[in-house]
Design a protein around this motif. Sequence first.
Motif, PDB file in Angstrom:
ATOM      1  N   ALA A 258       0.895  -1.344  -0.151  1.00 21.69           N
ATOM      2  CA  ALA A 258       0.026   0.102   0.044  1.00 21.69           C
ATOM      3  C   ALA A 258       0.740   1.110  -0.084  1.00 21.69           C
ATOM      4  O   ALA A 258       0.650   1.987  -0.717  1.00 21.69           O
ATOM      5  CB  ALA A 258      -0.976   0.048   1.235  1.00 21.69           C
TER       6      ALA A 258
ATOM      7  N   SER B 205       2.358   1.746  -3.576  1.00 20.97           N
ATOM      8  CA  SER B 205       1.416   2.160  -4.436  1.00 20.97           C
ATOM      9  C   SER B 205       1.065   3.485  -4.292  1.00 20.97           C
ATOM     10  O   SER B 205       0.938   4.294  -5.156  1.00 20.97           O
ATOM     11  CB  SER B 205       0.135   1.462  -4.371  1.00 20.97           C
TER      12      SER B 205
ATOM     13  N   CYS C  94      -3.393   5.212  -0.751  1.00 24.48           N
ATOM     14  CA  CYS C  94      -3.974   4.087  -1.149  1.00 24.48           C
ATOM     15  C   CYS C  94      -4.238   2.855  -0.139  1.00 24.48           C
ATOM     16  O   CYS C  94      -3.541   2.800   0.742  1.00 24.48           O
ATOM     17  CB  CYS C  94      -2.699   3.237  -2.098  1.00 24.48           C
TER      18      CYS C  94
ATOM     19  N   ILE D 149      -5.534  -1.432   0.096  1.00 22.36           N
ATOM     20  CA  ILE D 149      -5.838  -2.823  -0.426  1.00 22.36           C
ATOM     21  C   ILE D 149      -7.096  -3.475   0.172  1.00 22.36           C
ATOM     22  O   ILE D 149      -6.979  -3.574   1.388  1.00 22.36           O
ATOM     23  CB  ILE D 149      -4.558  -3.676  -0.517  1.00 22.36           C
TER      24      ILE D 149
ATOM     25  N   CYS E 248     -14.445   1.372  -4.825  1.00 25.73           N
ATOM     26  CA  CYS E 248     -13.467   0.023  -4.722  1.00 25.73           C
ATOM     27  C   CYS E 248     -14.214  -1.034  -4.478  1.00 25.73           C
ATOM     28  O   CYS E 248     -13.622  -2.215  -4.979  1.00 25.73           O
ATOM     29  CB  CYS E 248     -12.870   0.546  -3.281  1.00 25.73           C
TER      30      CYS E 248
ATOM     31  N   ILE F  93      -7.291  -6.177  -8.586  1.00 26.44           N
ATOM     32  CA  ILE F  93      -6.160  -7.080  -8.357  1.00 26.44           C
ATOM     33  C   ILE F  93      -6.868  -8.534  -8.546  1.00 26.44           C
ATOM     34  O   ILE F  93      -7.525  -8.867  -7.925  1.00 26.44           O
ATOM     35  CB  ILE F  93      -5.594  -6.829  -6.908  1.00 26.44           C
TER      36      ILE F  93
ATOM     37  N   SER G 280      -9.054  -5.290  -4.725  1.00 29.57           N
ATOM     38  CA  SER G 280      -8.437  -3.931  -5.434  1.00 29.57           C
ATOM     39  C   SER G 280      -7.427  -3.174  -4.670  1.00 29.57           C
ATOM     40  O   SER G 280      -7.511  -3.252  -3.681  1.00 29.57           O
ATOM     41  CB  SER G 280      -9.867  -3.246  -5.775  1.00 29.57           C
ATOM     42  N   LEU G 281      -6.971  -2.361  -5.574  1.00 29.21           N
ATOM     43  CA  LEU G 281      -6.110  -1.398  -5.296  1.00 29.21           C
ATOM     44  C   LEU G 281      -6.838   0.037  -5.269  1.00 29.21           C
ATOM     45  O   LEU G 281      -7.424   0.274  -6.101  1.00 29.21           O
ATOM     46  CB  LEU G 281      -4.827  -1.332  -6.056  1.00 29.21           C
ATOM     47  N   ASN G 282      -7.000   0.638  -4.079  1.00 25.72           N
ATOM     48  CA  ASN G 282      -7.832   1.785  -4.031  1.00 25.72           C
ATOM     49  C   ASN G 282      -7.144   3.195  -3.720  1.00 25.72           C
ATOM     50  O   ASN G 282      -6.197   2.925  -2.834  1.00 25.72           O
ATOM     51  CB  ASN G 282      -8.865   1.767  -2.955  1.00 25.72           C
ATOM     52  N   CYS G 283      -7.151   4.248  -4.533  1.00 21.70           N
ATOM     53  CA  CYS G 283      -6.494   5.395  -4.357  1.00 21.70           C
ATOM     54  C   CYS G 283      -7.400   6.673  -4.221  1.00 21.70           C
ATOM     55  O   CYS G 283      -8.317   6.827  -5.027  1.00 21.70           O
ATOM     56  CB  CYS G 283      -5.467   5.554  -5.787  1.00 21.70           C
TER      57      CYS G 283
ATOM     58  N   ALA H   1      -0.595  -3.258 -10.211  1.00 20.96           N
ATOM     59  CA  ALA H   1      -1.693  -4.208  -9.844  1.00 20.96           C
ATOM     60  C   ALA H   1      -1.595  -5.499 -10.480  1.00 20.96           C
ATOM     61  O   ALA H   1      -1.624  -6.603 -10.050  1.00 20.96           O
ATOM     62  CB  ALA H   1      -3.041  -3.655 -10.072  1.00 20.96           C
TER      63      ALA H   1
ATOM     64  N   MET I 121       1.347  -7.150  -8.831  1.00 22.85           N
ATOM     65  CA  MET I 121       1.050  -7.342  -7.542  1.00 22.85           C
ATOM     66  C   MET I 121       0.132  -8.758  -7.315  1.00 22.85           C
ATOM     67  O   MET I 121       0.306  -9.352  -6.364  1.00 22.85           O
ATOM     68  CB  MET I 121       0.392  -5.972  -6.637  1.00 22.85           C
TER      69      MET I 121
END
Length: 241
Positions: free
Chosen positions: A31, A34, A46, A48, A81, A122, A131-134, A154, A157
Amino acid sequence: MAKESTLTASDQMQDLLLESPGFPEFLLGLATLSASMAGADGQVTCTITVERDGGLSTVASSSEEGRRLDETQYSFGEGPCLTAARHQRLVWVPDLAGDERWSAYAEAAAQEGVRSVLAVPISTDASSRASLNCYAGTTSAFNEGTVVLLEQHAASMSRVLRIALRLHGADVHPEHLRAALKSRATVDAAVSLIMLQHRGGRDGALEILRLAAKSSNRKIHVIAQNIVRGAELPALPNDRV
């Protein structure tokens, strides 16, 4: 060139997995990495998200704000997300206030200062979704270049995360460990960044923090906080950094 960069990121993730003392620390490193990729100015958070056996959990966050933002989505049962994780598709929201898909969540996120969101799926396995959240405090914080970079990130990852999820079974983030991690999240984030920068182990990164604290007469968590915010390590005796 892009391929070389992706391979380098994959190597860094494998190093984190091998050197981190536990699964939460490994995910925290992901995280933090990212967030540094998504926003060079440090204004991006970020997280996860992993959904497994019907349960949602923010298994890592580069800041405590990110965890709250994820959990706000969980309470509404919808949001960018969750959509990215459950449907495995990119969700890019340049202006949250102008998006009508999740009006209740958007209003709550705006109160937290969020203006734009990027959620990248992901790929994991049949038993879990991630998921990768920003999150960013400005509109249009993510451009096409950032989207491509984080999609590649991602994808890199994904392989390591699948391995980690299989190795760690159902106890991804037990409550007692989650509480302990929360109290030392800043230090762990700084340790992860040092590990990535110097390609060393966790013990070496902790030693760097201890020496920095001793030489500057400051507490470790203060130095860690500065590192997470983008500061360089203080000068150490004998040029050990």
